[in-house]
Scaffold this motif. Sequence first.
Motif, short mmCIF file in Angstrom:
data_model
loop_
_atom_site.label_atom_id
_atom_site.label_comp_id
_atom_site.label_asym_id
_atom_site.label_seq_id
_atom_site.Cartn_x
_atom_site.Cartn_y
_atom_site.Cartn_z
N ARG A 164 24.06 12.29 -13.96
CA ARG A 164 23.22 13.00 -14.33
C ARG A 164 23.00 11.65 -16.21
NH1 ARG A 164 23.81 15.14 -9.95
NH2 ARG A 164 22.21 16.57 -9.19
N LEU A 165 24.39 11.85 -16.59
CA LEU A 165 23.71 11.58 -17.79
C LEU A 165 23.71 9.85 -18.07
CD1 LEU A 165 26.89 14.19 -19.15
CD2 LEU A 165 24.12 14.47 -19.85
N ALA A 166 24.54 9.54 -16.86
CA ALA A 166 24.31 7.83 -17.57
C ALA A 166 23.09 7.49 -17.12
CB ALA A 166 25.12 7.02 -15.89
N GLY A 167 21.91 9.34 -17.34
CA GLY A 167 20.51 8.36 -16.98
C GLY A 167 19.73 8.58 -18.54
N PHE A 168 20.68 9.39 -19.05
CA PHE A 168 20.39 9.40 -20.53
C PHE A 168 21.22 8.12 -21.56
CE2 PHE A 168 17.86 13.41 -20.30
CZ PHE A 168 18.58 13.91 -18.80
N ARG A 169 21.58 7.21 -21.36
CA ARG A 169 22.14 6.29 -21.47
C ARG A 169 23.82 6.76 -22.47
NH1 ARG A 169 16.68 4.52 -22.34
NH2 ARG A 169 16.97 5.39 -24.40
N CYS A 170 24.14 7.65 -21.86
CA CYS A 170 25.03 7.85 -22.33
C CYS A 170 26.50 7.78 -21.86
CB CYS A 170 25.94 9.74 -22.09
SG CYS A 170 24.49 10.46 -22.37
#
Lengths: 313, 313
Positions: B160-166
């Motif tokens: 999920r956080l990858a979708g926030f470009r984390c």
Amino acid sequence: MTRILAVGRYSDVDAAALAAMGAQALPSAAALAALPAALRAEVHGVAFMGHESFGAAEMDLLPALRVIANFGVGYDNIDVGAATARKVLVTNTPEVLSDDVADLAVGMLIAQSRGFEAGIASVRSGDWQRRGPLPLARRVTGRRVGILGLGRIGREIADRLAGFRCQIHYCARTPRQTPGWTRHGDPLSLARAVDDLVVAVVGGEETRGLVSAEVIAALGPDGVLVNIARGSVVDEPALIAALEQGRLRGAALDVFWNEPAVDPRLAALPNLLPLPHVGSATVESRAAMGELQRRNLSAVLAGQAAVTPINAP
Amino acid sequence: MTRILAVGRYSDVDAAALAAMGAQALPSAAALAALPAALRAEVHGVAFMGHESFGAAEMDLLPALRVIANFGVGYDNIDVGAATARKVLVTNTPEVLSDDVADLAVGMLIAQSRGFEAGIASVRSGDWQRRGPLPLARRVTGRRVGILGLGRIGREIADRLAGFRCQIHYCARTPRQTPGWTRHGDPLSLARAVDDLVVAVVGGEETRGLVSAEVIAALGPDGVLVNIARGSVVDEPALIAALEQGRLRGAALDVFWNEPAVDPRLAALPNLLPLPHVGSATVESRAAMGELQRRNLSAVLAGQAAVTPINAP
């Protein structure tokens, strides 16, 4: 000299940067008329911040005005038609805040669905220990979510929600290139197809009341409405009635009809998660917005092209 | 007859489903000793729910016990070694709640970073109108986030956080197949490499205090700690001191050392977002967890393989 007015309540950092450009601070556009006419006649640029109206009357007080550089992406409070008619360029600060607004929308959907406000209160008050667990909340993963307006911010919201395996539907005037998301031609068709709805359209007259009583009814008692756009897009009395009567499960609003004077009926609703218009209220976005506002102002006053113009007067 | 005890406080739906299997309700394992020995001697299965300890002493009160079916993925409160030694199978309810826990973790990181609690209070109290905007919050998009424990739940959080470009870093005993995420061998190395840390390891003795004072110091005054795993993983006094002294920007905790009796110093911290252990507290997860618990119970008592066993006695 080229005089700049910095209208609105700026942070210390932005106020200092504007002062370094020679700008004179003015807390509100309402104070314009009180300025000496000789000073007003010299104003070529306005650095504008806030949600108060800036229309023909204000522009006519500044006969030499060439640019209104808005701090923010939304400019529904600025009469762009009146500006164009007076050969005044209007600029805004798009893109630099899209991530923050999208993060907020996703966080609001989760916090509302999962009962964050009641949960926090339960721990802080000691009720968790005294009274035990709260009623069960609802899942976010896999929900069908409608995005009303698939512009820059709507797209960022949809991309994030796709990571929660949400099925994305959207409403936009023109079809967009998407990874298989479903387009709808109007808000009602969108609302009928989804569980939850996120409002991400621009404000202004053309979107006023787009989320009508009928759209809210189509979401129904299992639906959640999130609005990070403009309060004007939602029929607020219809929303209040639906939330009060349980015809909509919940809502999360960062924007309101009459902010910051929020309708007390809204502020009292337990199934509403209200935030004080903080979509772009991060250190990171505000720094980037201030910088972009000043770049627009400097460019236009130096006779160069604006970085992010809205109109072409 | 095969007697089942339903230990814990079940929802009406789950209590009815267990009763339909012939289970007898028992609010707490502490009440076991008060049951007649003849009844205890007939108990073959325990449907267990809650966070109280279930160890050798409790198992020895049930000499014919064959299965402990836990309602939940975490089983640090159940002495699995003691169960194995007594040829008692232990089962849990993994996977069906991973999405909800991951949603919660992401929502907590956003809500903490973006100041949801103060924002909600500002609208509800009218302070937004009276006192104006709150101090600026901080961005989530693009942060370097460490995931401590890349099991099922940790993986869902990272996705999920990858979708926030984390930028995702993780700590796990064995390397995992990831889209270019960075593995670290220990929590301190992980904490030094990231801005924010999300705790997603199992509980129990082997992870006790893994998030030490040193790890918290490595996150530093710009860092946020999120814990959706078990309170025992974090050195709680060290966390309280760091939050009180501003040596850590913020924390969001769904789990605590002594829940539901949360340390009053934690409950009073403005830079802590506390939730009452609601990681799996959705209608959807709890229904799936109850169903899986009963499937495990039925299978083992019918002499078949458990669906999701923990040990192999």
